[in-house]
Design a protein around this motif. Sequence first.
Motif, PDB file in Angstrom:
ATOM      1  N   HIS A  60      -0.975  -4.047  10.487  1.00  0.00           N
ATOM      2  CA  HIS A  60      -1.027  -2.818   9.697  1.00  0.00           C
ATOM      3  C   HIS A  60      -0.231  -1.708  10.396  1.00  0.00           C
ATOM      4  N   ALA A  61      -0.219  -0.530   9.748  1.00  0.00           N
ATOM      5  CA  ALA A  61       0.480   0.618  10.340  1.00  0.00           C
ATOM      6  C   ALA A  61      -0.412   1.370  11.319  1.00  0.00           C
ATOM      7  N   ARG A  62      -1.663   1.622  10.917  1.00  0.00           N
ATOM      8  CA  ARG A  62      -2.603   2.270  11.831  1.00  0.00           C
ATOM      9  C   ARG A  62      -4.013   2.138  11.265  1.00  0.00           C
ATOM     10  N   PRO A  63      -5.044   2.281  12.100  1.00  0.00           N
ATOM     11  CA  PRO A  63      -6.422   2.222  11.598  1.00  0.00           C
ATOM     12  C   PRO A  63      -6.683   3.315  10.568  1.00  0.00           C
ATOM     13  N   SER A  64      -7.545   3.018   9.617  1.00  0.00           N
ATOM     14  CA  SER A  64      -7.823   3.974   8.539  1.00  0.00           C
ATOM     15  C   SER A  64      -9.213   3.707   8.004  1.00  0.00           C
ATOM     16  N   ALA A  65     -10.150   4.594   8.317  1.00  0.00           N
ATOM     17  CA  ALA A  65     -11.547   4.361   7.946  1.00  0.00           C
ATOM     18  C   ALA A  65     -11.860   4.570   6.466  1.00  0.00           C
ATOM     19  N   PRO A  66     -11.165   5.446   5.731  1.00  0.00           N
ATOM     20  CA  PRO A  66     -11.591   5.696   4.338  1.00  0.00           C
ATOM     21  C   PRO A  66     -11.437   4.453   3.452  1.00  0.00           C
ATOM     22  N   THR A  67     -12.435   4.243   2.593  1.00  0.00           N
ATOM     23  CA  THR A  67     -12.375   3.136   1.641  1.00  0.00           C
ATOM     24  C   THR A  67     -11.102   3.202   0.804  1.00  0.00           C
ATOM     25  N   ASN A  68     -10.594   2.052   0.416  1.00  0.00           N
ATOM     26  CA  ASN A  68      -9.355   2.003  -0.358  1.00  0.00           C
ATOM     27  C   ASN A  68      -9.445   2.832  -1.635  1.00  0.00           C
ATOM     28  N   LEU A  69     -10.630   2.935  -2.211  1.00  0.00           N
ATOM     29  CA  LEU A  69     -10.789   3.664  -3.470  1.00  0.00           C
ATOM     30  C   LEU A  69     -10.354   5.121  -3.348  1.00  0.00           C
ATOM     31  N   THR A  70     -10.341   5.627  -2.150  1.00  0.00           N
ATOM     32  CA  THR A  70      -9.968   7.018  -1.916  1.00  0.00           C
ATOM     33  C   THR A  70      -8.546   7.309  -2.396  1.00  0.00           C
ATOM     34  N   LEU A  71      -7.653   6.352  -2.197  1.00  0.00           N
ATOM     35  CA  LEU A  71      -6.245   6.590  -2.530  1.00  0.00           C
ATOM     36  C   LEU A  71      -5.548   5.416  -3.208  1.00  0.00           C
ATOM     37  N   HIS A  72      -6.140   4.232  -3.116  1.00  0.00           N
ATOM     38  CA  HIS A  72      -5.439   3.027  -3.564  1.00  0.00           C
ATOM     39  C   HIS A  72      -6.235   2.301  -4.649  1.00  0.00           C
ATOM     40  N   GLN A  73      -5.565   1.922  -5.726  1.00  0.00           N
ATOM     41  CA  GLN A  73      -6.197   1.063  -6.730  1.00  0.00           C
ATOM     42  C   GLN A  73      -5.457  -0.275  -6.751  1.00  0.00           C
ATOM     43  N   ALA A 106      -7.790   3.029   3.637  1.00  0.00           N
ATOM     44  CA  ALA A 106      -7.673   1.623   4.040  1.00  0.00           C
ATOM     45  C   ALA A 106      -7.151   0.757   2.905  1.00  0.00           C
ATOM     46  N   SER A 107      -6.549  -0.353   3.258  1.00  0.00           N
ATOM     47  CA  SER A 107      -6.158  -1.386   2.302  1.00  0.00           C
ATOM     48  C   SER A 107      -7.265  -2.439   2.180  1.00  0.00           C
ATOM     49  N   ALA A 108      -8.021  -2.639   3.234  1.00  0.00           N
ATOM     50  CA  ALA A 108      -9.149  -3.576   3.237  1.00  0.00           C
ATOM     51  C   ALA A 108      -9.911  -3.361   4.536  1.00  0.00           C
ATOM     52  N   SER A 144       0.845  -1.210   0.000  1.00  0.00           N
ATOM     53  CA  SER A 144       0.000   0.000   0.000  1.00  0.00           C
ATOM     54  C   SER A 144       0.873   1.249   0.000  1.00  0.00           C
ATOM     55  N   ARG A 145       2.120   1.104  -0.467  1.00  0.00           N
ATOM     56  CA  ARG A 145       3.058   2.232  -0.553  1.00  0.00           C
ATOM     57  C   ARG A 145       3.185   2.970   0.787  1.00  0.00           C
ATOM     58  N   LYS A 146       3.063   2.233   1.876  1.00  0.00           N
ATOM     59  CA  LYS A 146       3.225   2.771   3.234  1.00  0.00           C
ATOM     60  C   LYS A 146       2.275   3.944   3.483  1.00  0.00           C
ATOM     61  N   ASP A 147       1.156   3.977   2.792  1.00  0.00           N
ATOM     62  CA  ASP A 147       0.224   5.099   2.894  1.00  0.00           C
ATOM     63  C   ASP A 147      -1.043   4.627   3.597  1.00  0.00           C
ATOM     64  N   ALA A 148      -1.175   5.031   4.859  1.00  0.00           N
ATOM     65  CA  ALA A 148      -2.327   4.603   5.652  1.00  0.00           C
ATOM     66  C   ALA A 148      -3.430   5.654   5.676  1.00  0.00           C
ATOM     67  N   GLY A 152      -3.091 -15.294   7.468  1.00  0.00           N
ATOM     68  CA  GLY A 152      -2.979 -13.949   8.013  1.00  0.00           C
ATOM     69  C   GLY A 152      -2.948 -12.928   6.901  1.00  0.00           C
ATOM     70  N   VAL A 153      -2.988 -11.650   7.286  1.00  0.00           N
ATOM     71  CA  VAL A 153      -3.020 -10.572   6.307  1.00  0.00           C
ATOM     72  C   VAL A 153      -2.177  -9.413   6.835  1.00  0.00           C
ATOM     73  N   VAL A 154      -1.441  -8.803   5.924  1.00  0.00           N
ATOM     74  CA  VAL A 154      -0.511  -7.726   6.288  1.00  0.00           C
ATOM     75  C   VAL A 154      -0.642  -6.605   5.269  1.00  0.00           C
ATOM     76  N   THR A 155      -0.751  -5.375   5.733  1.00  0.00           N
ATOM     77  CA  THR A 155      -0.612  -4.228   4.831  1.00  0.00           C
ATOM     78  C   THR A 155       0.358  -3.236   5.450  1.00  0.00           C
ATOM     79  N   ASP A 156       1.102  -2.550   4.598  1.00  0.00           N
ATOM     80  CA  ASP A 156       1.939  -1.460   5.131  1.00  0.00           C
ATOM     81  C   ASP A 156       1.162  -0.138   5.131  1.00  0.00           C
ATOM     82  N   GLY A 157      -0.137  -0.224   4.929  1.00  0.00           N
ATOM     83  CA  GLY A 157      -1.043   0.898   5.125  1.00  0.00           C
ATOM     84  C   GLY A 157      -1.897   0.620   6.349  1.00  0.00           C
ATOM     85  N   GLY A 158      -3.233   0.752   6.213  1.00  0.00           N
ATOM     86  CA  GLY A 158      -4.106   0.549   7.362  1.00  0.00           C
ATOM     87  C   GLY A 158      -5.346  -0.236   7.008  1.00  0.00           C
ATOM     88  N   PHE A 159      -5.958  -0.831   8.007  1.00  0.00           N
ATOM     89  CA  PHE A 159      -7.258  -1.487   7.819  1.00  0.00           C
ATOM     90  C   PHE A 159      -8.370  -0.591   8.346  1.00  0.00           C
TER      91      PHE A 159
END
Lengths: 236, 236, 236, 236, 236, 236
Positions: free
Chosen positions: A136-149, A97-99, A90-94, A114-121
């Motif tokens: 993960h790195a930290r909690p992140s409420a926004p849907t992945n579509l906001t920043l991640h494809q 969300a990643s999922a 996730s390019r370390k961008d939390a 298990g599941v791992v992201t370098d962003g957030g869930f």
Amino acid sequence: MNPQTREKLTKVSTATLCTALFKRGLRNQFIQNVHPLNPALPNMVGEAFTLRYMPAREDLNPITVFNDRSHPQRQAVEQCPEGAVLLMDSRKDARAASAGGILVSRLMKRGVAGVVTDGGFRDSPDIAKYTMPAYHARPSAPTNLTLHQAIAINEPIGCGDAPVFPGDIVVGDAEGVIVIPAHLADEIAAEAVEMTVFEDFVQQQVMAGRSVLGLYPPTDPEVAGLFAAWRAAKGR
Amino acid sequence: MNPQTREKLTKVSTATLCTALFKRGLRNQFIQNVHPLNPALPNMVGEAFTLRYMPAREDLNPITVFNDRSHPQRQAVEQCPEGAVLLMDSRKDARAASAGGILVSRLMKRGVAGVVTDGGFRDSPDIAKYTMPAYHARPSAPTNLTLHQAIAINEPIGCGDAPVFPGDIVVGDAEGVIVIPAHLADEIAAEAVEMTVFEDFVQQQVMAGRSVLGLYPPTDPEVAGLFAAWRAAKGR
Amino acid sequence: MNPQTREKLTKVSTATLCTALFKRGLRNQFIQNVHPLNPALPNMVGEAFTLRYMPAREDLNPITVFNDRSHPQRQAVEQCPEGAVLLMDSRKDARAASAGGILVSRLMKRGVAGVVTDGGFRDSPDIAKYTMPAYHARPSAPTNLTLHQAIAINEPIGCGDAPVFPGDIVVGDAEGVIVIPAHLADEIAAEAVEMTVFEDFVQQQVMAGRSVLGLYPPTDPEVAGLFAAWRAAKGR
Amino acid sequence: MNPQTREKLTKVSTATLCTALFKRGLRNQFIQNVHPLNPALPNMVGEAFTLRYMPAREDLNPITVFNDRSHPQRQAVEQCPEGAVLLMDSRKDARAASAGGILVSRLMKRGVAGVVTDGGFRDSPDIAKYTMPAYHARPSAPTNLTLHQAIAINEPIGCGDAPVFPGDIVVGDAEGVIVIPAHLADEIAAEAVEMTVFEDFVQQQVMAGRSVLGLYPPTDPEVAGLFAAWRAAKGR
Amino acid sequence: MNPQTREKLTKVSTATLCTALFKRGLRNQFIQNVHPLNPALPNMVGEAFTLRYMPAREDLNPITVFNDRSHPQRQAVEQCPEGAVLLMDSRKDARAASAGGILVSRLMKRGVAGVVTDGGFRDSPDIAKYTMPAYHARPSAPTNLTLHQAIAINEPIGCGDAPVFPGDIVVGDAEGVIVIPAHLADEIAAEAVEMTVFEDFVQQQVMAGRSVLGLYPPTDPEVAGLFAAWRAAKGR
Amino acid sequence: MNPQTREKLTKVSTATLCTALFKRGLRNQFIQNVHPLNPALPNMVGEAFTLRYMPAREDLNPITVFNDRSHPQRQAVEQCPEGAVLLMDSRKDARAASAGGILVSRLMKRGVAGVVTDGGFRDSPDIAKYTMPAYHARPSAPTNLTLHQAIAINEPIGCGDAPVFPGDIVVGDAEGVIVIPAHLADEIAAEAVEMTVFEDFVQQQVMAGRSVLGLYPPTDPEVAGLFAAWRAAKGR
């Protein structure tokens, strides 16, 4: 993955594994800056299966993209093999969300390790209660579509600045996650078990009042005998 | 270190100590961005003893360096005085560990008061269970040799952007760690105890419904009398 | 604020609200990098009331400034309406505190719904025990005067890179905090409740073994019927 | 602004001014991390006039907002007084522009003394050719609407972590920008001119081969006489 | 330092030196994030002489500290040997200066080969005009006392995340600065000269239209002959 | 790529293109934090061709890997089409180089339109003299093998937080680089040319003393006529 290796890796720490890899010249296999949502779970062990995110372009990422069943994020969740670990670049961008909870519970239900992201869930309070480890790195409420494809499945990726190749062996504990190159997994696992036995002995000696000098590493000739005796007594 | 001062500092918060130092023009004594591995422990109080790390050069940092009993990291662990706090300047870099469970348990066993790094500890899940306070930025499994070379013992250092001189008085609570210049420790401790009594009174007043205006600070003339009465009643 | 809307918002997650806002083109309403001091509390819901900090100039920020009862920090604590949320623009700088236990307890006592800073709180171990939700980036013992000067009350601000206008509706859960533009609050709340019902159904289906493909989103024609039946059975 | 003070400030460096402020306990008046687009221009000197940006909410920032002539960004450009410096609080975020070539040229044409943002300018290659000084963190082509909403004119702000009050005296040179509290400007300017004379003497002495010890500061008793002679000879 | 080695190092690039060190397992010898104030100067070459800064404590860093001729910053400037490079560990913090024009000109006058800080210089527009190379992260007008206390001379330090031992050989060009362990300097210099000859040949071939495949590295058997001929023709 | 579109894009700025994309809801197409090594070159225009780096694993990245002619970094340099722009995803990590002078000169010789990395180039002083535009974050002497492994050619990537799909149209000027989705390139180019004509008119009006209010945007009814006349006079 060798079942004995899997079994061994459930009983050693990522710290011990880092040292075993360091001895072989591998210094960057620890995924930086991720932690378990539930640190009380047992070790996570599995082969790496990957999902790569790129920055989201707005016109390609409306909420309706998920109507397409071939969307890589959803496919990754359905394709990740039982017993494997899904690692997301996730390019370390939390900041988004990643999922979220539903996808993570689907992974859990499918038997993924298990599941791992370098962003957030997102839905992180729910995920923290699941029996499958998630990091993960930290909690992140926004849907992945906001920043991640989600763009590619099972490519070599970076995750938290560590290189990850599909099929590498991934181990997570309460401290973090390490990536073991596939061809080294058996020998690293065996070595780490031995190191753990010795470190347990050292820890017991330290708690009994012995200095670390000469003990750790065991340059004092006496230590070899003490260790052999302790090991015999413990049956390890 | 004055035993009364030590005793007083076990009962005040780093927040109160920050304010007492601020009044004297000292604004940077709080170690930035570290937290306790076990926030449930009592205050950590002790004189500063330091270890300085520099970036590791690969040829000087094979795993075998620890065969040398004079290695500064190991020496620091054996030399740090009972009752002191070991502070490590890890250049705020938590990508590799500053120390691990065995060394930290040796410090604990030796009667050291606590340990602080502005990097990270490995074996952090174990350290979190120890009875000696430990503070870091985040868990970090890689051995210190990966990025850090212990180079000097008990020099003046920076730790989390705070200046630390050997012999300074270090206090840690569940919020973080503060460094009190040695020559100010007695007066700061005494003042902080007094401030704490007043803040406890204020807190009780606030919970009883009083506005902070005129109370904190006590510009309302009535407050002095209320405080005196409360203090007498509480025997503080 | 519409009481039904307030009630609805106590029962939905910030993740769901983010998606509802995303559908309307609002991508930056989640306050980045703050977390609850006590994640076990119920949702925080209230209208935004703001306090803006600027960098502190030393001559304007001696400890005596609080003798002035009109100091904006203290006024903000006394003026923030019951049921509102106090959001502080601390320029994402947690090196000094935005507020401490006494002020936060005064807010709680006054019936304020919660408090958020994109910096840090001091006395954070105490605040973590309060029944009013508080969110920050990390604990920070130094008094606000060290780096922050409270300069304006109830202006539009940024908080954790999110835009906040006074009167916006703020919701916090264990994951974080979201800012809903005031004019959208009623429709977003209603939509989020509906989304939550569906997501609960999806989660139940996933735990029963169903693939996310065709289910989430429900492109499989069968799902609509299943959902209707589940909903009827659950009375939601 | 006192014309003599303005004149003096055109001839001293921000480094010298920083030291004069440091002597008075002001440590944070240098705007961090901005540089001149054209370092060859003479000093920028003027009273501070400010514009504050907050994070942009998408629905409030379509391209059409500029049809409103009262938009604060455009108003700031038309209202900033002749001889003043426009400072923009862009929350140190250079991912979108604070302003572009047309607005900066309008400021120049209106006789404004300079413009500073702690974000970035667009059309920066053009602005670099203007005769009015401009300072930013880095070039940034995206329109301000992408991330920044101009929200308030001539409030106290932060700019590059420095506190800025309207009417403060702002000085920029090839090194950067400093903010002098209004009430100190005259004495700081006078002192800085004197310091500059002495530093020019010191520099000349150093280039003639003299050690800095005893010279800078002039603890060697001989230096006072040398300086007096040099000063007389130079007529300064 | 071997004069031939010094001579060789004036003619090779830091990029080439990085590769020679990489071949020996040394990956972190390039000082990160510094650049020359004047990129037009010839290579800087010299033995490392170091100055270490720690965070400044306010009471220990009034402007009067420089009245003490033994202050480490001033001593470093007077003690740094002719032909050496002064490297400053400023903890990568450029918010205050590491040194200014007067001290840098004194170094130049004393015959020092260059100066490097991983923070910033003040009077940077002047320093940029000097004939002695200087490298920093960015200009910084505030006096060092604001944030930095010079604490130790000629210790091993970190500079821009690179390890620096006194006596290491330091080379700077328009790209940056590299630190060569002292015991490797002669062989690295010799190897780098050879690499440079080959790279010049490669560059000439590329500009003549040849593909890099088979040429760089020279896996095409033909290349050896071409290179030998070119080298003979050039007399290198 | 449409030759007229290419021609148009050589004459407009990235700032203007950002605005045209912003009007279509695309906010993240500007590559953050890169700049031209030679800002004096004409615009760079071409189709995107990509190279993706992942973190380097030490055992897979000895200097000998380049003996393999199929190494992706070398292949990218030979395969990138004439007239295209090579964009490298270096994960925004400039601690090691993405490429050096020889590879960049090969690209130039092959007729490639330009090269961009969100990391850094080595041999940057040489590259700055080339006639082909190159953009990076900062100079970086260490070989790419130190931290980067070239892993894939012409995949969708992120570059400086912007999404890049192969075939997108890339434009660079002295300010930076923008990525135009392929399907929009013709209309964006046409619109940008028109916008540029109007902005040139506006700039001329501003320099003649006109306020931006009513002019930019042209809400004053008079402006349309003035513009038409100016345009006719200029023949644009």
